[in-house]
Motif scaffolding. Structure first.
Motif, PDB file in Angstrom:
ATOM      1  N   PRO A  97     -12.547  23.348 -10.680  1.00  0.00           N
ATOM      2  CA  PRO A  97     -13.877  22.688  -9.531  1.00  0.00           C
ATOM      3  C   PRO A  97     -14.265  21.422 -10.857  1.00  0.00           C
ATOM      4  O   PRO A  97     -14.686  21.463 -11.397  1.00  0.00           O
ATOM      5  CB  PRO A  97     -14.838  23.657  -9.347  1.00  0.00           C
ATOM      6  N   GLY A  98     -14.577  21.011  -9.854  1.00  0.00           N
ATOM      7  CA  GLY A  98     -14.910  19.037 -10.537  1.00  0.00           C
ATOM      8  C   GLY A  98     -13.709  18.175 -11.367  1.00  0.00           C
ATOM      9  O   GLY A  98     -14.490  17.331 -11.309  1.00  0.00           O
TER      10      GLY A  98
ATOM     11  N   ARG B 276      -7.983  15.845  -5.565  1.00  0.00           N
ATOM     12  CA  ARG B 276      -8.597  15.442  -4.305  1.00  0.00           C
ATOM     13  C   ARG B 276     -10.579  15.124  -3.801  1.00  0.00           C
ATOM     14  O   ARG B 276     -11.370  14.311  -3.324  1.00  0.00           O
ATOM     15  CB  ARG B 276      -9.042  16.440  -3.115  1.00  0.00           C
ATOM     16  N   GLU B 277     -11.210  15.390  -5.840  1.00  0.00           N
ATOM     17  CA  GLU B 277     -12.580  15.359  -5.824  1.00  0.00           C
ATOM     18  C   GLU B 277     -12.715  14.583  -6.073  1.00  0.00           C
ATOM     19  O   GLU B 277     -13.820  13.813  -6.465  1.00  0.00           O
ATOM     20  CB  GLU B 277     -13.136  17.241  -6.227  1.00  0.00           C
TER      21      GLU B 277
ATOM     22  N   ARG C 232     -10.323  19.054  -9.872  1.00  0.00           N
ATOM     23  CA  ARG C 232      -9.250  18.620  -8.246  1.00  0.00           C
ATOM     24  C   ARG C 232      -9.157  17.519  -7.804  1.00  0.00           C
ATOM     25  O   ARG C 232     -10.459  16.601  -8.340  1.00  0.00           O
ATOM     26  CB  ARG C 232      -9.442  19.713  -6.853  1.00  0.00           C
TER      27      ARG C 232
END
Length: 247
Positions: free
Chosen positions: A44-45, A49-50, A47
């Motif tokens: 998380p943070g 796509r982020e 990825r």
């Protein structure tokens, strides 16, 4: 007289994902004496796509500010997901995104477990890796090297299989694409390496093997699955440097 290069430990990277919040984890890795960081496309943070173009540029700037080298990028998709009809499109899309992210970070390698050559998705992934100029480090137990696919070496798995790590690295030769380090208990749990512990001698041999021309410059202390990743990374770094066991 010039010092023997085999007596100088190679620099070491640490896995970021087990440390929690990415930026704070990067800061901790830099302050703890590691030279590089192994990123994860599933964290998380972090990825792909982020992270848009600006965020990726910011990550590169953060790594430069902390004087950290990106050692590679992890994406551990179960090989079965490249076969199951309901999973394959999503799995391939995730691999493509990771390859694009790795390209943006300087064409670092992507560590993964590829499906067998008979699986059609594998060909699409290799073709995209070639297009991006990114090498895949395959950690499948029966991995075979080919253009754009190198071999991943995991010390914990090597010791679990009672294999000689120096022989394994020598056998891989120029196909070696990534090296990861950790210990494994008799019941299969992954643990850190302690100075003076069971894997300390293997680390010394591994340092020599890498110094004698193995193509991986930045091996990785792999904290996945460790109960205390920070303490474990500190002890593994100390063992890698050849520090004596604590009194």
């Amino acid at each position: 007289m010039e010092a023997d290069p085999t007596q100088r430990p190679a620099e070491l990277a640490a896995t970021l994902a087990p440390l929690g919040e990415p930026i704070e984890g990067l800061q901790w890795i830099a302050e703890s004496g590691f030279r590089g960081v192994q990123l994860s496309a599933a964290q998380p943070g972090m990825r792909p796509r982020e992270l848009d173009a600006g965020a990726r540029r910011g990550l590169r700037e953060t790594l430069r500010r902390l004087d950290l080298l990106p050692a590679g990028l992890d994406l551990w998709i179960p090989p079965a997901h490249f076969i199951k009809e309901q999973e394959v499109a999503r799995a391939v899309d995730a691999m493509f995104a990771a390859l694009a992210f790795a390209e943006a970070l300087g064409r670092i390698s992507v560590s993964c477990v590829l499906p067998p050559p008979s699986v059609p998705a594998r060909g699409a992934i290799v073709e995209e890796a070639a297009r991006r100029g990114v090498r895949l480090a395959d950690f499948a137990l029966e991995a075979t090297a080919e253009e754009w696919i190198g071999l991943g070496f995991d010390l914990a798995i090597c010791r679990e299989r009672h294999a000689d790590p120096v022989e394994a690295i020598a056998r891989a030769g120029a196909a070696l694409a990534a090296v990861r380090m950790g210990e494994v208990t008799p019941d299969g749990r992954r643990t850190p390496i302690e100075p003076g512990g069971a894997s300390a001698h293997a680390l010394g041999e591994l340092r020599v093997a890498l110094a004698l021309g193995a193509p991986v410059e930045l091996p990785v202390a792999d904290a996945r699955g460790w109960s205390d990743p920070r303490a474990g990374l500190r002890s593994t770094l100390a063992a890698w440097r050849g520090d004596p066991p604590p009194a």
